[in-house]
Design a protein around this motif. Structure first.
Motif, PDB file in Angstrom:
ATOM      1  N   LEU A 116       0.797  -1.231   0.000  1.00  0.00           N
ATOM      2  CA  LEU A 116       0.000   0.000   0.000  1.00  0.00           C
ATOM      3  C   LEU A 116       0.830   1.281   0.000  1.00  0.00           C
ATOM      4  O   LEU A 116       0.535   2.204  -0.772  1.00  0.00           O
ATOM      5  CB  LEU A 116      -0.976  -0.027   1.183  1.00  0.00           C
ATOM      6  CG  LEU A 116      -1.956   1.138   1.309  1.00  0.00           C
ATOM      7  CD1 LEU A 116      -2.780   1.317   0.032  1.00  0.00           C
ATOM      8  CD2 LEU A 116      -2.888   0.924   2.511  1.00  0.00           C
ATOM      9  N   PRO A 117       1.883   1.412   0.820  1.00  0.00           N
ATOM     10  CA  PRO A 117       2.659   2.662   0.796  1.00  0.00           C
ATOM     11  C   PRO A 117       3.326   2.934  -0.544  1.00  0.00           C
ATOM     12  O   PRO A 117       3.419   4.093  -0.973  1.00  0.00           O
ATOM     13  CB  PRO A 117       3.712   2.448   1.891  1.00  0.00           C
ATOM     14  CG  PRO A 117       3.145   1.406   2.773  1.00  0.00           C
ATOM     15  CD  PRO A 117       2.361   0.504   1.867  1.00  0.00           C
ATOM     16  N   GLN A 118       3.777   1.871  -1.204  1.00  0.00           N
ATOM     17  CA  GLN A 118       4.407   2.066  -2.513  1.00  0.00           C
ATOM     18  C   GLN A 118       3.404   2.565  -3.537  1.00  0.00           C
ATOM     19  O   GLN A 118       3.721   3.414  -4.369  1.00  0.00           O
ATOM     20  CB  GLN A 118       5.028   0.748  -2.997  1.00  0.00           C
ATOM     21  CG  GLN A 118       6.159   0.234  -2.120  1.00  0.00           C
ATOM     22  CD  GLN A 118       6.385  -1.248  -2.315  1.00  0.00           C
ATOM     23  OE1 GLN A 118       5.758  -2.092  -1.684  1.00  0.00           O
ATOM     24  NE2 GLN A 118       7.287  -1.573  -3.222  1.00  0.00           N
ATOM     25  N   LEU A 127      -3.033   6.069   5.735  1.00  0.00           N
ATOM     26  CA  LEU A 127      -3.037   4.660   5.346  1.00  0.00           C
ATOM     27  C   LEU A 127      -3.206   3.782   6.577  1.00  0.00           C
ATOM     28  O   LEU A 127      -2.517   3.971   7.590  1.00  0.00           O
ATOM     29  CB  LEU A 127      -1.730   4.293   4.636  1.00  0.00           C
ATOM     30  CG  LEU A 127      -1.392   5.073   3.362  1.00  0.00           C
ATOM     31  CD1 LEU A 127      -0.065   4.582   2.785  1.00  0.00           C
ATOM     32  CD2 LEU A 127      -2.499   4.953   2.329  1.00  0.00           C
ATOM     33  N   ALA A 128      -4.118   2.824   6.487  1.00  0.00           N
ATOM     34  CA  ALA A 128      -4.389   1.957   7.633  1.00  0.00           C
ATOM     35  C   ALA A 128      -4.630   0.524   7.187  1.00  0.00           C
ATOM     36  O   ALA A 128      -5.489   0.272   6.338  1.00  0.00           O
ATOM     37  CB  ALA A 128      -5.612   2.455   8.405  1.00  0.00           C
ATOM     38  N   ARG A 146      10.381  -1.075   5.278  1.00  0.00           N
ATOM     39  CA  ARG A 146      11.400  -1.524   4.329  1.00  0.00           C
ATOM     40  C   ARG A 146      11.139  -1.008   2.919  1.00  0.00           C
ATOM     41  O   ARG A 146      12.049  -0.557   2.232  1.00  0.00           O
ATOM     42  CB  ARG A 146      11.445  -3.059   4.318  1.00  0.00           C
ATOM     43  CG  ARG A 146      12.610  -3.643   3.517  1.00  0.00           C
ATOM     44  CD  ARG A 146      12.604  -5.167   3.566  1.00  0.00           C
ATOM     45  NE  ARG A 146      12.584  -5.657   4.939  1.00  0.00           N
ATOM     46  CZ  ARG A 146      11.589  -6.383   5.460  1.00  0.00           C
ATOM     47  NH1 ARG A 146      10.537  -6.691   4.720  1.00  0.00           N
ATOM     48  NH2 ARG A 146      11.651  -6.805   6.708  1.00  0.00           N
ATOM     49  N   HIS A 147       9.886  -1.057   2.483  1.00  0.00           N
ATOM     50  CA  HIS A 147       9.593  -0.750   1.082  1.00  0.00           C
ATOM     51  C   HIS A 147       8.948   0.613   0.852  1.00  0.00           C
ATOM     52  O   HIS A 147       8.967   1.111  -0.269  1.00  0.00           O
ATOM     53  CB  HIS A 147       8.682  -1.843   0.493  1.00  0.00           C
ATOM     54  CG  HIS A 147       9.280  -3.212   0.570  1.00  0.00           C
ATOM     55  ND1 HIS A 147      10.454  -3.551  -0.073  1.00  0.00           N
ATOM     56  CD2 HIS A 147       8.869  -4.333   1.236  1.00  0.00           C
ATOM     57  CE1 HIS A 147      10.748  -4.822   0.184  1.00  0.00           C
ATOM     58  NE2 HIS A 147       9.801  -5.312   0.976  1.00  0.00           N
ATOM     59  N   GLY A 148       8.398   1.211   1.884  1.00  0.00           N
ATOM     60  CA  GLY A 148       7.731   2.495   1.696  1.00  0.00           C
ATOM     61  C   GLY A 148       8.237   3.593   2.593  1.00  0.00           C
ATOM     62  O   GLY A 148       7.821   4.749   2.493  1.00  0.00           O
ATOM     63  N   ASN A 149       9.150   3.236   3.504  1.00  0.00           N
ATOM     64  CA  ASN A 149       9.726   4.185   4.446  1.00  0.00           C
ATOM     65  C   ASN A 149       8.644   4.942   5.216  1.00  0.00           C
ATOM     66  O   ASN A 149       8.733   6.151   5.422  1.00  0.00           O
ATOM     67  CB  ASN A 149      10.658   5.166   3.734  1.00  0.00           C
ATOM     68  CG  ASN A 149      11.528   5.946   4.711  1.00  0.00           C
ATOM     69  OD1 ASN A 149      11.877   5.425   5.781  1.00  0.00           O
ATOM     70  ND2 ASN A 149      11.865   7.175   4.366  1.00  0.00           N
ATOM     71  N   ARG A 150       7.597   4.220   5.624  1.00  0.00           N
ATOM     72  CA  ARG A 150       6.572   4.835   6.454  1.00  0.00           C
ATOM     73  C   ARG A 150       5.902   3.772   7.315  1.00  0.00           C
ATOM     74  O   ARG A 150       6.121   2.581   7.107  1.00  0.00           O
ATOM     75  CB  ARG A 150       5.542   5.585   5.606  1.00  0.00           C
ATOM     76  CG  ARG A 150       4.638   4.740   4.741  1.00  0.00           C
ATOM     77  CD  ARG A 150       3.659   5.598   3.951  1.00  0.00           C
ATOM     78  NE  ARG A 150       2.681   6.276   4.800  1.00  0.00           N
ATOM     79  CZ  ARG A 150       1.762   7.125   4.325  1.00  0.00           C
ATOM     80  NH1 ARG A 150       1.716   7.407   3.026  1.00  0.00           N
ATOM     81  NH2 ARG A 150       0.899   7.700   5.136  1.00  0.00           N
ATOM     82  N   GLU A 196       5.832   3.281  17.350  1.00  0.00           N
ATOM     83  CA  GLU A 196       5.437   4.637  17.736  1.00  0.00           C
ATOM     84  C   GLU A 196       6.654   5.435  18.194  1.00  0.00           C
ATOM     85  O   GLU A 196       6.789   6.632  17.889  1.00  0.00           O
ATOM     86  CB  GLU A 196       4.389   4.582  18.856  1.00  0.00           C
ATOM     87  CG  GLU A 196       3.039   4.039  18.407  1.00  0.00           C
ATOM     88  CD  GLU A 196       2.038   3.928  19.539  1.00  0.00           C
ATOM     89  OE1 GLU A 196       0.832   4.136  19.294  1.00  0.00           O
ATOM     90  OE2 GLU A 196       2.457   3.637  20.685  1.00  0.00           O
ATOM     91  N   GLU A 197       7.547   4.780  18.916  1.00  0.00           N
ATOM     92  CA  GLU A 197       8.776   5.453  19.360  1.00  0.00           C
ATOM     93  C   GLU A 197       9.644   5.841  18.172  1.00  0.00           C
ATOM     94  O   GLU A 197      10.238   6.922  18.148  1.00  0.00           O
ATOM     95  CB  GLU A 197       9.556   4.542  20.317  1.00  0.00           C
ATOM     96  CG  GLU A 197       8.868   4.318  21.655  1.00  0.00           C
ATOM     97  CD  GLU A 197       9.590   3.298  22.518  1.00  0.00           C
ATOM     98  OE1 GLU A 197      10.714   2.909  22.154  1.00  0.00           O
ATOM     99  OE2 GLU A 197       9.028   2.886  23.555  1.00  0.00           O
TER     100      GLU A 197
END
Length: 354
Positions: A116-118, A127-128, A146-150, A196-197
């Motif tokens: 999804l992030p990509q 995004l959830a 790893r793939h979307g940095n989020r 979260e941290e």
């Protein structure tokens, strides 16, 4: 409360329900009350004259139109999200259509939305993922990093008492061994803490599946939840986009009318024991008359029935031929109300039980 940089004044998400159950009418009304209304991306164009000829493009266009209508109804209040199932063909097309249409959030389940992030790219849309375990939440967080940095902006945690497609095995549902929602919520909340941290913000958790009233929301909030997602109760509202007969079926339903079914999606599902389900049980299969190529996992040559047509028939109120998804608490619904009345009731109960 804030979800990343968006404001949600009432922490209630109306679950996305397709085909045609939660479109702009319902989603807009929920958002107008300060919650998050959710449009289902499962065939929002089913009423369009060109739907059967060109379903992909009709659905993409109609999804954008439904988002615009919902936002017009909401008049700047709440948020308007879109639910997109991972199991559908053209998943990326529907995600992009939701973003282009101006959706505030994309909620994605019926599979793990690891890509999804990509697909969303640099979009600011929330995004959830929908998960049913802490393990699934961890897998998604790792994949998104790893793939979307989020990381997820919020997470919907769905328990085994939800309606529609379920993230549990048929055996777990049959013998009652599926973990209770409260345990899953605690597990997911704990799983998300290190993430979260890392990102320096909360990742709100919204439990779903068996959440019926404000007292349930308050109880789950004490376990670390930010609010809740509720779906079936919103069917029995005047603003719901389903036909009146679908709404009445929810009001008339009793606990014993609910069944766990085998869905062509490849997952168990919860629905009313309608004549269609009875026929499939007796005959083994009702061959589809056409294929809309809607699901990745569906083979028209051996699918037990066409889930798209069954859901369309239900949305139109056809009791004989429709598939009527519902949650486990459907037997508690005793009337059709308005979205405003339902939201006020939920919020009052939630605040009184905090």
């Amino acid at each position: 409360m804030k979800i990343r940089d968006r404001e949600l004044s009432i922490p209630i998400i109306q679950g996305g329900m397709g085909v045609g159950i939660s479109l702009s009418g319902l989603a807009g009304a929920v958002a107008a009350c300060g919650g998050m209304g959710v449009i289902s991306a499962a065939h929002p164009g089913y009423r369009d004259p060109d739907f059967y000829r060109d379903p992909l493009n009709v659905n993409r266009r109609c999804l954008k139109e439904e988002i615009a209508k919902a936002k017009e109804i909401a008049k700047g209040c709440g948020l308007v999200g879109v639910n997109v199932m991972v199991a559908v063909q053209h998943y990326a097309d529907y995600v992009r259509a939701a973003i282009e249409g101006g959706a505030d959030a994309i909620i994605s389940g019926a599979g793990l939305p690891t890509e999804l992030p990509q697909i969303a790219g640099d979009s600011k849309v929330l995004l959830a993922p929908i998960v049913s375990s802490g393990r699934a939440a961890r897998v998604i967080c790792r994949a998104w990093e790893r793939h979307g940095n989020r990381l997820p902006d919020f997470v919907v945690v769905e328990g085994s008492r939800a309606g529609g497609h379920l993230g549990f095995s048929a055996e777990e549902l049959a013998d009652g061994s599926a973990k209770p929602l409260d345990e899953i919520v605690s597990d997911v909340v704990e799983t998300l803490r290190p993430y979260e941290e890392k990102c320096g913000r909360k990742i709100p958790v919204f439990p779903a599946g068996g959440v019926y009233d404000g007292a349930d929301i308050a109880r789950l909030e004490k376990l670390g939840a930010a609010g809740a997602q509720i779906a079936t109760r919103f069917i029995a509202t005047e603003e719901c986009d389903a036909a009146p007969a679908y709404k009445q079926a929810m009001v008339d339903a009793k606990e014993e009318d609910v069944r766990i079914i085998k869905s062509p999606v490849g997952m168990p599902g919860r629905a009313l024991f309608s004549p269609l389900i009875r026929k499939v049980a007796e005959l083994g299969r009702i061959a589809p008359s056409r294929c809309l190529q809607c699901l990745r996992t569906c083979n028209p040559a051996d699918t037990p029935y066409c889930i798209t047509q069954a859901l369309i028939d239900a949305a139109k109120g056809d009791w004989e031929n429709g598939l009527f998804f519902c949650g486990a608490n459907v037997g508690r619904i005793d009337r059709i109300t308005t979205v405003r009345e339902l939201m006020d009731e939920l919020v009052t109960e939630w605040r009184n039980n905090r």
